[in-house]
Design a protein around this motif. Structure first.
Motif, PDB file in Angstrom:
ATOM      1  N   CYS A  68      38.064  61.329  45.762  1.00 13.16           N
ATOM      2  CA  CYS A  68      38.067  62.111  47.000  1.00 13.16           C
ATOM      3  C   CYS A  68      39.316  62.965  47.142  1.00 13.16           C
ATOM      4  O   CYS A  68      39.314  63.968  47.872  1.00 13.16           O
ATOM      5  N   ILE A  69      40.402  62.606  46.455  1.00 11.64           N
ATOM      6  CA  ILE A  69      41.638  63.406  46.534  1.00 11.64           C
ATOM      7  C   ILE A  69      42.082  63.857  45.138  1.00 11.64           C
ATOM      8  O   ILE A  69      43.246  64.197  44.930  1.00 11.64           O
ATOM      9  N   GLY A  70      41.154  63.814  44.187  1.00 13.04           N
ATOM     10  CA  GLY A  70      41.417  64.351  42.854  1.00 13.04           C
ATOM     11  C   GLY A  70      42.208  63.456  41.936  1.00 13.04           C
ATOM     12  O   GLY A  70      42.648  63.907  40.859  1.00 13.04           O
ATOM     13  N   LEU A  71      42.405  62.173  42.278  1.00 12.28           N
ATOM     14  CA  LEU A  71      43.167  61.269  41.419  1.00 12.28           C
ATOM     15  C   LEU A  71      42.339  60.731  40.256  1.00 12.28           C
ATOM     16  O   LEU A  71      42.895  60.323  39.237  1.00 12.28           O
ATOM     17  N   GLU A  72      41.007  60.712  40.416  1.00 12.31           N
ATOM     18  CA  GLU A  72      40.135  60.295  39.318  1.00 12.31           C
ATOM     19  C   GLU A  72      39.436  61.535  38.780  1.00 12.31           C
ATOM     20  O   GLU A  72      38.975  62.386  39.548  1.00 12.31           O
ATOM     21  N   SER A  73      39.326  61.636  37.481  1.00 14.15           N
ATOM     22  CA  SER A  73      38.753  62.842  36.883  1.00 14.15           C
ATOM     23  C   SER A  73      37.255  62.922  37.162  1.00 14.15           C
ATOM     24  O   SER A  73      36.594  61.892  37.301  1.00 14.15           O
ATOM     25  N   PRO A  74      36.728  64.160  37.216  1.00 16.00           N
ATOM     26  CA  PRO A  74      35.281  64.316  37.411  1.00 16.00           C
ATOM     27  C   PRO A  74      34.476  63.613  36.327  1.00 16.00           C
ATOM     28  O   PRO A  74      33.427  63.041  36.610  1.00 16.00           O
ATOM     29  N   GLU A  75      34.957  63.625  35.069  1.00  9.72           N
ATOM     30  CA  GLU A  75      34.218  63.008  33.971  1.00  9.72           C
ATOM     31  C   GLU A  75      34.060  61.503  34.192  1.00  9.72           C
ATOM     32  O   GLU A  75      32.956  60.950  34.027  1.00  9.72           O
ATOM     33  N   GLU A  76      35.124  60.829  34.563  1.00 13.94           N
ATOM     34  CA  GLU A  76      35.065  59.383  34.790  1.00 13.94           C
ATOM     35  C   GLU A  76      34.178  59.066  35.997  1.00 13.94           C
ATOM     36  O   GLU A  76      33.361  58.147  35.960  1.00 13.94           O
ATOM     37  N   TYR A  77      34.371  59.814  37.074  1.00 10.46           N
ATOM     38  CA  TYR A  77      33.590  59.544  38.293  1.00 10.46           C
ATOM     39  C   TYR A  77      32.106  59.841  38.066  1.00 10.46           C
ATOM     40  O   TYR A  77      31.243  59.044  38.443  1.00 10.46           O
ATOM     41  N   ASN A  78      31.813  60.969  37.421  1.00 14.68           N
ATOM     42  CA  ASN A  78      30.415  61.367  37.222  1.00 14.68           C
ATOM     43  C   ASN A  78      29.649  60.389  36.355  1.00 14.68           C
ATOM     44  O   ASN A  78      28.433  60.255  36.484  1.00 14.68           O
ATOM     45  N   ALA A  79      30.339  59.700  35.459  1.00 12.11           N
ATOM     46  CA  ALA A  79      29.662  58.708  34.608  1.00 12.11           C
ATOM     47  C   ALA A  79      29.095  57.580  35.461  1.00 12.11           C
ATOM     48  O   ALA A  79      27.969  57.097  35.224  1.00 12.11           O
ATOM     49  N   ARG A  80      29.854  57.162  36.483  1.00 10.49           N
ATOM     50  CA  ARG A  80      29.358  56.094  37.367  1.00 10.49           C
ATOM     51  C   ARG A  80      28.241  56.614  38.277  1.00 10.49           C
ATOM     52  O   ARG A  80      27.300  55.884  38.607  1.00 10.49           O
ATOM     53  N   VAL A  81      28.335  57.877  38.701  1.00 10.81           N
ATOM     54  CA  VAL A  81      27.257  58.465  39.504  1.00 10.81           C
ATOM     55  C   VAL A  81      25.963  58.475  38.696  1.00 10.81           C
ATOM     56  O   VAL A  81      24.883  58.167  39.213  1.00 10.81           O
ATOM     57  N   ALA A  82      26.075  58.808  37.400  1.00 14.95           N
ATOM     58  CA  ALA A  82      24.884  58.824  36.538  1.00 14.95           C
ATOM     59  C   ALA A  82      24.271  57.430  36.439  1.00 14.95           C
ATOM     60  O   ALA A  82      23.040  57.276  36.468  1.00 14.95           O
ATOM     61  N   GLU A  83      25.109  56.411  36.338  1.00 17.12           N
ATOM     62  CA  GLU A  83      24.606  55.034  36.315  1.00 17.12           C
ATOM     63  C   GLU A  83      23.886  54.699  37.620  1.00 17.12           C
ATOM     64  O   GLU A  83      22.829  54.059  37.614  1.00 17.12           O
ATOM     65  N   ALA A  84      24.466  55.115  38.732  1.00 20.95           N
ATOM     66  CA  ALA A  84      23.853  54.845  40.031  1.00 20.95           C
ATOM     67  C   ALA A  84      22.493  55.515  40.134  1.00 20.95           C
ATOM     68  O   ALA A  84      21.507  54.900  40.576  1.00 20.95           O
ATOM     69  N   ILE A  85      22.415  56.776  39.688  1.00 19.23           N
ATOM     70  CA  ILE A  85      21.150  57.503  39.767  1.00 19.23           C
ATOM     71  C   ILE A  85      20.100  56.853  38.878  1.00 19.23           C
ATOM     72  O   ILE A  85      18.925  56.769  39.248  1.00 19.23           O
ATOM     73  N   ASP A  86      20.514  56.370  37.711  1.00 15.87           N
ATOM     74  CA  ASP A  86      19.570  55.668  36.836  1.00 15.87           C
ATOM     75  C   ASP A  86      18.971  54.456  37.539  1.00 15.87           C
ATOM     76  O   ASP A  86      17.808  54.096  37.314  1.00 15.87           O
ATOM     77  N   SER A  87      19.767  53.826  38.408  1.00 13.44           N
ATOM     78  CA  SER A  87      19.289  52.626  39.107  1.00 13.44           C
ATOM     79  C   SER A  87      18.313  52.961  40.237  1.00 13.44           C
ATOM     80  O   SER A  87      17.694  52.065  40.808  1.00 13.44           O
ATOM     81  N   PHE A  88      18.176  54.265  40.581  1.00 16.72           N
ATOM     82  CA  PHE A  88      17.242  54.647  41.636  1.00 16.72           C
ATOM     83  C   PHE A  88      15.804  54.409  41.210  1.00 16.72           C
ATOM     84  O   PHE A  88      14.923  54.201  42.036  1.00 16.72           O
ATOM     85  N   THR A  89      15.546  54.528  39.931  1.00 18.79           N
ATOM     86  CA  THR A  89      14.187  54.341  39.430  1.00 18.79           C
ATOM     87  C   THR A  89      13.948  52.863  39.190  1.00 18.79           C
ATOM     88  O   THR A  89      14.774  52.009  39.512  1.00 18.79           O
ATOM     89  N   PHE A  90      12.802  52.530  38.608  1.00 17.87           N
ATOM     90  CA  PHE A  90      12.499  51.122  38.337  1.00 17.87           C
ATOM     91  C   PHE A  90      13.520  50.538  37.368  1.00 17.87           C
ATOM     92  O   PHE A  90      13.997  51.219  36.458  1.00 17.87           O
ATOM     93  N   GLU A  91      13.821  49.268  37.549  1.00 21.49           N
ATOM     94  CA  GLU A  91      14.768  48.592  36.660  1.00 21.49           C
ATOM     95  C   GLU A  91      14.223  48.525  35.237  1.00 21.49           C
ATOM     96  O   GLU A  91      14.974  48.567  34.268  1.00 21.49           O
ATOM     97  N   HIS A  92      12.899  48.431  35.132  1.00 22.91           N
ATOM     98  CA  HIS A  92      12.249  48.389  33.823  1.00 22.91           C
ATOM     99  C   HIS A  92      11.229  49.509  33.729  1.00 22.91           C
ATOM    100  O   HIS A  92      10.630  49.900  34.734  1.00 22.91           O
ATOM    101  N   ASN A  93      10.999  50.018  32.541  1.00 19.63           N
ATOM    102  CA  ASN A  93      10.066  51.133  32.356  1.00 19.63           C
ATOM    103  C   ASN A  93       8.617  50.711  32.520  1.00 19.63           C
ATOM    104  O   ASN A  93       7.824  51.389  33.170  1.00 19.63           O
ATOM    105  N   SER A  94       8.262  49.603  31.898  1.00 17.78           N
ATOM    106  CA  SER A  94       6.866  49.145  31.906  1.00 17.78           C
ATOM    107  C   SER A  94       6.811  47.693  32.352  1.00 17.78           C
ATOM    108  O   SER A  94       7.485  46.835  31.770  1.00 17.78           O
ATOM    109  N   PHE A  95       6.024  47.424  33.378  1.00 17.22           N
ATOM    110  CA  PHE A  95       5.935  46.054  33.882  1.00 17.22           C
ATOM    111  C   PHE A  95       4.641  45.865  34.674  1.00 17.22           C
ATOM    112  O   PHE A  95       3.982  46.837  35.071  1.00 17.22           O
TER     113      PHE A  95
END
Length: 469
Positions: A369-396
């Motif tokens: 929020c104040i630029g102390l963490e790089s966009p690359e590091e922060y965005n990697a966790r955002v990508a993980e969070a977005i992946d969790s929006f879908t089903f935990e498993h592909n086929s079930f």
């Protein structure tokens, strides 16, 4: 004793409109014995179209008593009496709301002369007060004024209660209410064309139910884990608008489909609403998931999450990653992801500030929020969070309770796509996903059913989950 009541109002919604006139006729089972009538100051302007209909103007009610000034008289006039009206839910709901605003619970037995008329004088072309009175030669003066409509309803009631009374020695017996009248009081909250026997025959199981009009058209589809209780709730709830009375009065038949459990009932209800587009399912037809979670990259390169109403102008060019029922649910969902993936509240629109977010101050945010963490590091966790929006498993496959003993329900998702559901014997043997696919009825995949399944998976359930990743 019976209190025959009619009111005039500033509009058709008890939640926001007020009473402008009330008339009460007291009937002792043999004749009218007392009456009460007064204009009421609604403490707000009367809309022009209401004045055109009723003739009641702002000037007429300016010096009239306010509702709280006549509330005691209304209580005393109706105490111990059956509340009678033509379309009783309308008048009863308004009066209940006026008393509720004063902190008083108004409750009476009710009787609807529309329903009673249909029962005792079947076959008439219309049961509106004006046309009904004309059909059976009841004079109706001062139409759309409480005193005129209440007097006509009282005369109608007088005729109705004397139908089918026993005659002994040439004299009609008027001392006891007829069986039809007793039955009408018990069933006054039911739609006019629905019988108590129909409601009694409904099952107390999960499923989907259908309301039909007189032409046999489905006008509403609903679901419940207890069909009978839910339908009774439909009929018992207070009147909210004139449209809700029209809906209730148009119900002529009920059918249902057993579904075995809530998830399957939800999925089938969603499919049926989209397929049939019933007249009174307009909200569900548009989609109950009207708040989206969105992602975008800001000018500093941080991938941000936000939430907003689906299809609003500012979101027109954005596709939601996931849709939820309302903004409260969306904020709760984002707070959960912020906590789980160590995201920044400010960059998820959950904390408005020009500086650091609250979590940074308590050492739970790494400072994006104040630029102390790089966009690359922060965005990697955002990508993980977005992946969790879908089903935990592909086929079930979700295996749940069936419609009867010895049966199970199966819901199939393959490669993140909902395929449909079906029912199998509890001893059904499957070697793989293909066997389950052969046992289901196919239904369309869409964001609504995706969200229903995700919500079910996140909640507490006793279903068995078979994973085929």
């Amino acid at each position: 004793m019976y209190a025959i009541i009619d009111i005039e109002t500033t509009g058709s919604q008890p939640s926001q409109d007020k009473i402008t006139e009330i008339a009460i006729f007291i009937h002792n089972g043999q004749e009218i014995v007392d009456q009460y009538n007064t204009l009421i100051n609604p403490q707000r302007p009367i809309p022009y179209f209401i004045t055109q209909l009723t003739g009641i103007t702002d000037e007429m009610v300016r010096d009239a008593p306010k509702f709280y000034e006549v509330a005691k008289e209304i209580v005393e006039f109706t105490e111990g009496h059956v509340f009678v009206a033509h379309n009783v839910r309308f008048d009863y709901s308004f009066i209940k709301k006026e008393f509720a605003d004063l902190g008083f619970t108004f409750q009476r037995k009710t009787l609807c002369t529309v329903r009673l008329s249909r029962s005792l004088i079947p076959g008439l072309p219309s049961y509106s007060l004006g046309k009904l009175c004309k059909s059976i030669d009841i004079p109706l003066q001062q139409r759309h004024r409480a005193i005129g409509d209440a007097e006509a309803t009282a005369k109608l009631f007088d005729k109705l209660i004397k139908i089918n009374r026993p005659v002994i020695d040439g004299q009609q017996q008027l001392t006891e209410p007829s069986e039809q009248l007793k039955h009408a009081i018990k069933t006054s909250l039911l739609p006019p064309r629905i019988t108590k026997e129909q409601v009694d025959a409904l099952p107390g199981v999960p499923g989907v139910y259908y309301f039909y009009n007189e032409q046999g058209e489905v006008i509403y589809v609903g679901k419940s884990i207890h069909i009978k209780k839910r339908i009774i709730q439909h009929f018992n709830i207070d009147y909210k608008s004139r449209k809700s009375v029209e809906f209730k009065n148009s119900i002529a038949d009920i059918t249902y489909e057993r579904m075995g459990n809530e998830l399957v009932a939800l999925l089938f209800e969603s499919a049926e609403i989209k397929r049939m587009k019933p007249q009174y399912n307009r909200q569900q037809r548009r989609s109950v998931f009207n708040t989206g979670i969105y992602s975008y990259e800001d000018e500093k390169g941080y991938r941000r999450l936000t939430f907003g109403t689906v299809n609003r102008a500012e979101n027109a060019n954005m596709t939601p990653i996931i849709a939820l029922t309302n903004q409260f649910k969306a904020k709760g969902f984002l707070f959960h992801k912020v906590s789980k993936f160590n995201l920044c509240q400010k960059l998820c629109d959950l904390y408005k500030t020009n500086g650091a977010c609250f979590d940074y101050q308590v050492h739970q945010c790494k400072g994006a929020c104040i630029g102390l963490e790089s966009p690359e590091e922060y965005n990697a966790r955002v990508a993980e969070a977005i992946d969790s929006f879908t089903f935990e498993h592909n086929s079930f496959v979700i295996i749940g309770k069936g419609r009867e003993l010895g049966e199970k329900s199966v819901v199939v998702v393959e490669n993140g796509t909902y395929l449909g559901f079906g029912f199998v014997d509890e001893y059904f043997s499957a070697q793989g996903l293909e066997d389950f696919k052969s046992a289901i009825t196919r239904y369309n995949d869409n964001k609504d059913v995706q969200q229903l399944i995700r919500g079910h998976m996140r909640g507490k359930h006793k279903d068995k989950i078979l994973i085929f990743d």
